[in-house]
Design a protein around this motif. Structure first.
Motif, PDB file in Angstrom:
ATOM      1  N   GLY A  81      40.430  37.569  42.972  1.00  0.00           N
ATOM      2  CA  GLY A  81      41.002  36.452  43.707  1.00  0.00           C
ATOM      3  C   GLY A  81      42.399  36.096  43.225  1.00  0.00           C
ATOM      4  O   GLY A  81      42.911  36.648  42.244  1.00  0.00           O
ATOM      5  N   ALA A  82      43.027  35.146  43.905  1.00  0.00           N
ATOM      6  CA  ALA A  82      44.403  34.731  43.601  1.00  0.00           C
ATOM      7  C   ALA A  82      44.538  34.222  42.167  1.00  0.00           C
ATOM      8  O   ALA A  82      45.563  34.428  41.526  1.00  0.00           O
ATOM      9  N   GLY A  83      43.501  33.579  41.647  1.00  0.00           N
ATOM     10  CA  GLY A  83      43.542  33.055  40.288  1.00  0.00           C
ATOM     11  C   GLY A  83      43.068  34.042  39.237  1.00  0.00           C
ATOM     12  O   GLY A  83      42.901  33.688  38.080  1.00  0.00           O
ATOM     13  N   GLY A  84      42.826  35.287  39.648  1.00  0.00           N
ATOM     14  CA  GLY A  84      42.367  36.312  38.718  1.00  0.00           C
ATOM     15  C   GLY A  84      40.855  36.408  38.576  1.00  0.00           C
ATOM     16  O   GLY A  84      40.354  37.285  37.889  1.00  0.00           O
TER      17      GLY A  84
END
Length: 109
Positions: A81-84
């Motif tokens: 995801g975008a936050g890792g």
């Protein structure tokens, strides 16, 4: 793929190890069921296909034999995801036991 995974309904799966052939076995702890018996952790078996980027596709089967006459198959891909964080996008089919061939239409969800 190893570790604990949880879905939006509160069901959890634990994968402790993936062998050299990319197979794994573990337990699935469902939080939802239409069975009349109490829910119990259920065995699962599966396999994964791991790419160089670390994101994999995989499948597994859960046998609900401890409390239900049904089996489910899951197919998925792991995304970052975008936050890792790692996210599993899963599609599933559940096959319930029915009493006769004419009732088969209502056996799969």
């Amino acid at each position: 793929l190893t570790g604990w995974w949880k879905n939006e309904l509160g069901s959890r799966m634990h994968v402790s190890a993936v062998d050299s052939q990319c197979n794994f076995s573990s337990e699935y702890h469902t939080a939802v069921s239409s069975a009349q018996k109490p829910i119990k952790p259920s065995p699962l078996v599966g396999s994964q296909h791991l790419n160089e980027d670390g994101q994999c596709t995989f499948d597994f089967t859960v046998n609900w034999k401890k409390f239900s006459d049904s089996t489910a198959i899951f197919v998925s891909q792991c995304f970052t995801g975008a936050g890792g964080e790692e996210v599993l996008q899963i599609t599933w089919l559940l096959q319930e036991k029915v009493d006769s061939l004419p009732s088969d239409w209502k056996a799969t969800r």
